[in-house]
Design an enzyme around this catalytic site. Sequence first.
Site: not given
Length: 267
Positions: A13-14, A19-20, A144, A157
Amino acid sequence: MDTGLKDKIVLITGAAQGIGRSTALAFAREGARVCLVDINSDALQEVKAEISAIGTDVTVARADLSSADGVITGIDAALQRHNGQVDILVNNVGAGKVRTFDELSDEEWDFTMNLNFMSYVRTCRYLLPVLRNRDKAVIINNASDLARQPEPVPIDYSASKAAVLALTKGLARAEAPKIRVNAVAPGPVWTPFWTKDGGFADTMGKFHGMSPRDAVEHELSLRQLPLKRLGTPEEVANVIVFLASDLASFVTSAVWGVDGGSIRSLA
């Protein structure tokens, strides 16, 4: 070394940028069949072309993963060619802006948690019945360093990524020994997540009253990164591919920092 990833079906996903995208390309180079979901149609088509040039099977699906319906329709479209089957799930989608606690409304909290955390919950819930019947199934969640070492901003976040770590640990115990579940925890990585208009660098610049690049350099100095630079998406992708591979067959419930040394604690 043989990663054992050839012909594995990988859903990311993404996956259109950052990074995806790098993770999709890394799996493709290992011979995996990659299925990509993102809201950015144009960028999806670009990475699809790159993967096709490698000679690996690739499917893409546009979907808004901040909603329950978007998760289901996106997964169904991406996995249609494989009759809904999947071996490896990489939850990577996410967004963030630099805002103080006082600036955040309920609606902004809801958006952050829906995209950064609930999309992971919904994707796992939808695919676990399939993964439980696959050989050597794996889930990798992108968290993260801020999940383990929060800063004053962006607090929403950080909270969403801390929830991702709790989900990772809980699922790793619940689904063992059939499914391995791990997380990567990147530090600052120079991707469109940072560089796009309204992204981390832009909003951080407004927060510090600096240009976006100067604000990022200032933030790095505050964090005192031992490696003294931002990471690259390829460096995170390498760890994700390793964790999904047979080379990490005894690794589950782990949080792998790819953070330039930002985390100082022993745990």
